[in-house]
Enzyme design. Structure first.
Site, PDB file in Angstrom:
ATOM      1  N   HIS A 115       0.840  -1.210   0.000  1.00 15.51           N
ATOM      2  CA  HIS A 115       0.000   0.000   0.000  1.00 15.51           C
ATOM      3  C   HIS A 115       0.876   1.262   0.000  1.00 15.51           C
ATOM      4  O   HIS A 115       1.809   1.364   0.797  1.00 15.51           O
ATOM      5  CB  HIS A 115      -0.901  -0.021   1.251  1.00 15.51           C
ATOM      6  CG  HIS A 115      -1.742   1.209   1.404  1.00 15.51           C
ATOM      7  ND1 HIS A 115      -1.922   1.859   2.611  1.00 15.51           N
ATOM      8  CD2 HIS A 115      -2.449   1.907   0.486  1.00 15.51           C
ATOM      9  CE1 HIS A 115      -2.711   2.897   2.430  1.00 15.51           C
ATOM     10  NE2 HIS A 115      -3.049   2.959   1.162  1.00 15.51           N
TER      11      HIS A 115
HETATM   12 CA    CA Z   1       0.425  -0.353  -4.298  1.00 17.80          CA
END
Ligand code: CA
Ligand code: ZLM
Ligand code: ZN
Length: 390
Positions: free
Chosen positions: A182
């Site tokens: 992320h």
């Molecule tokens: Ca990513």
């Protein structure tokens, strides 16, 4: 033998400093800066360097990095030495700024950080000054670094610095992140503005996969007075996603985002740990599918800043980034699939000596992303986009 012609109608600039590649995170640390050497060797063996404007990246200045990072943190970064990890008088700061196994203090750390950050700032400025339509810095893309904290192999957030440059010229910038992790640092940096739309595709498993953020409903703080509410798009995925699913998902999500948000420029983080056979990753993409994300992003014809990121199986990282360089030059058909005889370190690319080894078959991985799950993600992104206007 190979000489790629300059693309017609637009310019591509390449930003790199070979000094970056000489840094070592330490024995058996997964981050290997020499993957950049391998990438450059491939790019040059294919003759792609003839088709771009090449710039030696300069070090970002302290002041440039201070546009995002806190002075206390930069001061520490500038003066730490290997060994400080175990020195009592430094231990408070080592803990406070999150140095440790993931983010070790190695020789030349400040030099390393300022050089990769300088490359991204330079690249962004080329786009702003209309000196290039596409600018590439494969040494950048270090998306986890926070204002006053190192995180996940990242110390200085070059992406945030690059976006801040682009915001001087463009009312809206879109950030896309195809690293398997992320893009939390970039998302957080722009949480309170509607001038940046961040979109990250990643493996999500709150308790068992780093950094544990980026759930579907993490869309930015939804306080009614926060203009940045809804401007973080997260596409959480499970293990083993394959080429066809990822491509379809990427095109639907990114197509809808660009259509709605109408950005003036795009920053694309091409973390190669989303490939199959990555040492840290758990997706099952082949080099071609990873490259199709770059090709699709290019179709919008917007100023494009391309950076690297993760990628822990160096031979595949270099294949992906060399292939993606060829896509940005519209030369992927010209160079073909064979690794040139002239390439240095050619032994790394055996036994197939191809840009496109069958990564998805080399490690058997079940795709734990059923079609119904992916359809739900797309539906949810469309719902979120209803809050956003371009
Ligand atoms: Ca990513
Ligand atoms: N331990 N050595 C992606 C950043 C991923 C946090 C679990 C550290 C490693 C990993 C480091 C040699 C990007 C976590 C891990 C061990 C707490 C992560 C040093 C192996 C080693 O052998 C290793 C002594 C090290 C680190 C594995 N760390 C694997 N995964 C993640 C960070 C960065 O790709 O997104 C962008 C460049 N960290 O899972 C722990 C929780 C620290
Ligand atoms: Zn990663």
């Amino acid at each position: 033998l190979y000489q790629v012609p300059r693309p017609k109608g637009y310019r591509v600039s390449w930003h790199a400093n070979p000094a970056v590649e000489a840094h070592h995170f330490g024995q058996s640390h997964p981050m290997k800066p020499w993957r950049l050497t391998l990438t450059k060797q491939l790019v040059m063996a294919y003759g792609m360097h003839h088709a771009m404007d090449l710039y030696l990246a300069r070090a970002a200045t302290y002041e440039e990095m201070a546009e995002f990072h806190e002075a206390d943190y930069l001061d520490f970064l500038r003066q730490v030495m290997p060994g400080d990890m175990d020195r009592a008088e430094q231990s408070d700061n080592v803990v406070r700024f999150n140095f440790g196994d993931d983010c070790p203090i190695f020789d030349g750390l400040y030099n390393y950080c300022s050089l990769y950050a300088g490359g991204t700032v330079d690249a962004a400025r080329k786009l702003c000054n209309d000196q290039a339509e596409i600018a590439i810095n494969w040494s950048g893309g270090l998306h986890h670094a926070k204002k006053a904290e190192a995180s996940g192999f990242c110390y200085v957030n070059d992406i945030v610095l690059g976006i801040l440059q682009l915001l001087r010229h463009h009312p809206r910038v879109m950030y896309i992140d195809i690293d398997v992790h992320h893009g939390d640092g970039v998302e957080q940096a722009f949480w309170s503005t509607d001038r940046v739309l961040t979109v990250s595709f990643h493996k999500y498993d709150k308790d068992n996969f780093f950094p544990g953020t980026g759930a579907l409903d993490d869309t930015g703080p939804t306080h009614p007075l926060n203009p940045g509410a809804h401007h973080s798009i997260n596409v959480p995925l499970n293990d083993g996603i394959d080429d066809n699913s990822y491509e379809a998902l990427y095109n639907e999500v990114i197509g809808a985002c660009v259509e709605t948000y109408r950005p003036g420029a795009i920053v694309l983080q091409c973390g190669a740990d989303s490939l199959g056979c990555d040492r840290l990753g758990c997706f099952n993409l082949n080099v071609q599918a990873h490259g199709k994300c770059v090709a699709f992003t290019k179709t919008f014809g917007l100023p494009l800043l391309v950076v690297g990121g993760g990628g822990y199986t160096p031979r595949n990282v270099s294949r992906a980034w060399a292939h993606e360089t060829s896509i940005l030059l519209e030369a992927d058909q010209i160079i073909g699939r064979d690794i040139p005889d002239s390439v240095a370190f050619r032994t790394h690319f055996g036994p197939d000596y191809s840009l496109f080894p069958p990564l998805s078959e080399l490690r058997k991985l079940e795709n734990k992303n059923p079609r119904s799950y992916l359809a739900g993600l797309v539906e949810s992104v469309h719902e979120q986009l209803r809050y956003i206007k371009g």
